[in-house]
Design a protein around this motif. Structure first.
Motif, short mmCIF file in Angstrom:
data_model
loop_
_atom_site.label_atom_id
_atom_site.label_comp_id
_atom_site.label_asym_id
_atom_site.label_seq_id
_atom_site.Cartn_x
_atom_site.Cartn_y
_atom_site.Cartn_z
N ASN A 1 0.81 -1.21 0.00
CA ASN A 1 0.00 0.00 0.00
C ASN A 1 0.85 1.27 0.00
N ALA A 2 2.14 1.15 0.31
CA ALA A 2 2.97 2.33 0.53
C ALA A 2 3.18 3.15 -0.74
N GLN A 3 3.24 2.51 -1.90
CA GLN A 3 3.51 3.25 -3.14
C GLN A 3 2.57 2.76 -4.24
N LYS A 4 1.75 3.70 -4.77
CA LYS A 4 0.73 3.26 -5.70
C LYS A 4 0.14 4.42 -6.47
N THR A 5 -0.44 4.10 -7.64
CA THR A 5 -1.29 5.00 -8.39
C THR A 5 -2.67 4.36 -8.40
N ILE A 6 -3.71 5.09 -7.96
CA ILE A 6 -4.99 4.48 -7.65
C ILE A 6 -6.10 5.07 -8.50
N ASP A 7 -6.97 4.18 -9.05
CA ASP A 7 -8.23 4.57 -9.65
C ASP A 7 -9.34 4.23 -8.67
N HIS A 8 -10.17 5.21 -8.32
CA HIS A 8 -11.26 5.00 -7.37
C HIS A 8 -12.57 4.73 -8.13
N GLN A 9 -13.31 3.72 -7.69
CA GLN A 9 -14.56 3.35 -8.34
C GLN A 9 -15.60 2.97 -7.28
N GLN A 10 -16.89 3.11 -7.66
CA GLN A 10 -18.00 2.73 -6.78
C GLN A 10 -18.83 1.67 -7.50
N LEU A 11 -19.13 0.57 -6.79
CA LEU A 11 -19.85 -0.54 -7.40
C LEU A 11 -21.01 -1.00 -6.52
N GLU B 1 -24.28 -13.68 -8.94
CA GLU B 1 -24.08 -12.29 -8.55
C GLU B 1 -23.85 -11.41 -9.77
N GLU B 2 -24.57 -10.30 -9.81
CA GLU B 2 -24.38 -9.27 -10.84
C GLU B 2 -23.62 -8.11 -10.20
N ARG B 3 -22.51 -7.72 -10.83
CA ARG B 3 -21.65 -6.68 -10.29
C ARG B 3 -21.61 -5.52 -11.28
N THR B 4 -22.05 -4.35 -10.83
CA THR B 4 -22.16 -3.20 -11.72
C THR B 4 -21.48 -1.97 -11.13
N TYR B 5 -21.01 -1.10 -12.04
CA TYR B 5 -20.56 0.23 -11.62
C TYR B 5 -21.79 1.07 -11.30
N TRP B 6 -21.60 2.06 -10.43
CA TRP B 6 -22.67 3.00 -10.13
C TRP B 6 -22.58 4.27 -10.94
N PHE B 7 -21.36 4.80 -11.11
CA PHE B 7 -21.19 6.14 -11.68
C PHE B 7 -20.14 6.10 -12.78
N PRO B 8 -20.53 6.03 -14.07
CA PRO B 8 -21.89 5.78 -14.56
C PRO B 8 -22.24 4.29 -14.44
N TRP B 9 -23.52 3.99 -14.68
CA TRP B 9 -24.02 2.64 -14.51
C TRP B 9 -23.70 1.77 -15.72
N ARG B 10 -23.01 0.68 -15.51
CA ARG B 10 -22.86 -0.38 -16.50
C ARG B 10 -22.28 -1.61 -15.82
N GLN B 11 -22.35 -2.75 -16.51
CA GLN B 11 -21.89 -4.00 -15.92
C GLN B 11 -20.37 -4.01 -15.75
N HIS B 12 -19.94 -4.58 -14.66
CA HIS B 12 -18.51 -4.83 -14.43
C HIS B 12 -18.21 -6.31 -14.55
N GLN B 13 -18.95 -7.14 -13.79
CA GLN B 13 -18.76 -8.59 -13.82
C GLN B 13 -20.09 -9.30 -13.57
N PHE B 14 -20.15 -10.54 -14.04
CA PHE B 14 -21.22 -11.46 -13.66
C PHE B 14 -20.54 -12.77 -13.25
N ILE B 15 -21.00 -13.37 -12.13
CA ILE B 15 -20.39 -14.61 -11.69
C ILE B 15 -21.45 -15.59 -11.21
N ALA B 16 -21.27 -16.85 -11.56
CA ALA B 16 -22.11 -17.95 -11.07
C ALA B 16 -21.18 -19.02 -10.53
#
Length: 241
Positions: free
Chosen positions: A22-32, A54-69
């Motif tokens: 965690n000490a050194q990183k470049t980060i993209d923040h997302q909400q799901l 399970e259906e996994r989607t982004y919130w902002f903007p809304w679209r699918q991220h993953q689907f898993i069974a």
């Protein structure tokens, strides 16, 4: 006592490893948002089948991220231990950026094995350990699947059940990548969070929680930091004898 020490030192080492990264990183923040259905079909006192969708989607903007069974067969062992094996099917949309409207979807197959231990700390409190191995096969352009790598997971979860219907949970889970193709990202991700599960009736309930998903990308220096709301319907059935 030996089981407790092994679990404690395993968790301490992996947590220290992820903290170092965690000490050194470049980060993209997302909400799901993750919405799912979990079914447990009890066959007898020793065996049960588990099905998760399970259906996994982004919130902002809304679209699918993953689907898993995921389908698993579980067997209870002695002294709080259990073992399970099964298969997961996952669909992943790429690139993993919700602002990009043009994306593709690829599939992944994951044969998996699980070893779990429920450590009773009191009448209403327990500490649950889960060791999980996944063998990851990725879809190729011609529709075939090629082996990519193994992913090892360890989850430590504290559960408090003040009543038979209500359970509070807090967890931390480390993921590690193993394989010849893994160069920069042996540490894959860390997830930690909390939730509350309420069973309206004996065999049907709902779980609502939040967790943070911190994931290292293949570059080794870029990361995702995802804040996730998770809603799951729990359903339990029993085969008639």
């Amino acid at each position: 006592m030996i089981n407790s020490k092994i679990c404690f030192f395993t968790y301490s080492f992996l947590l220290a490893f992820s903290t170092f990264l965690n000490a050194q990183k470049t980060i993209d923040h997302q909400q799901l948002l993750w919405t799912g259905y979990s079914l447990k079909l009890k066959i007898n006192e020793s065996y049960q089948l588990r099905q998760e969708i399970e259906e996994r989607t982004y919130w902002f903007p809304w679209r699918q991220h993953q689907f898993i069974a995921r389908t698993m067969a579980e067997r209870k062992l002695s002294k709080g231990w259990s073992a399970a094996a099964g298969l997961a099917y996952l669909e992943q949309t790429s690139p993993q950026d919700p602002t990009i409207k043009s994306y593709t979807t690829t599939a992944e197959l994951r044969p998996l094995a699980e070893l779990a231990y429920a450590q009773e700390l009191g009448a209403k409190l327990s500490l649950n350990h889960r060791y999980w191995g996944e063998f990851r096969f990725f879809e190729q352009p011609d529709g075939s699947f090629d082996f990519g790598n193994i992913r090892a997971r360890y989850k430590l979860e504290l559960r408090y059940a003040p009543t038979a219907q209500l359970t509070f949970k807090a967890f931390d889970e480390i993921h590690l990548n193993i394989g010849n193709n893994i160069v920069q990202n042996v540490f894959d991700q860390n997830r930690y969070g909390t939730s509350a599960q309420y069973m309206f009736i004996e065999n049907l309930g709902i779980e609502l929680g939040y967790f943070n998903w911190f994931q290292q990308r293949a570059s080794g220096t870029d990361f995702y930091n995802r804040n996730i709301i998770r809603l799951t319907i729990h359903h339990k059935l029993k085969l008639k004898s």
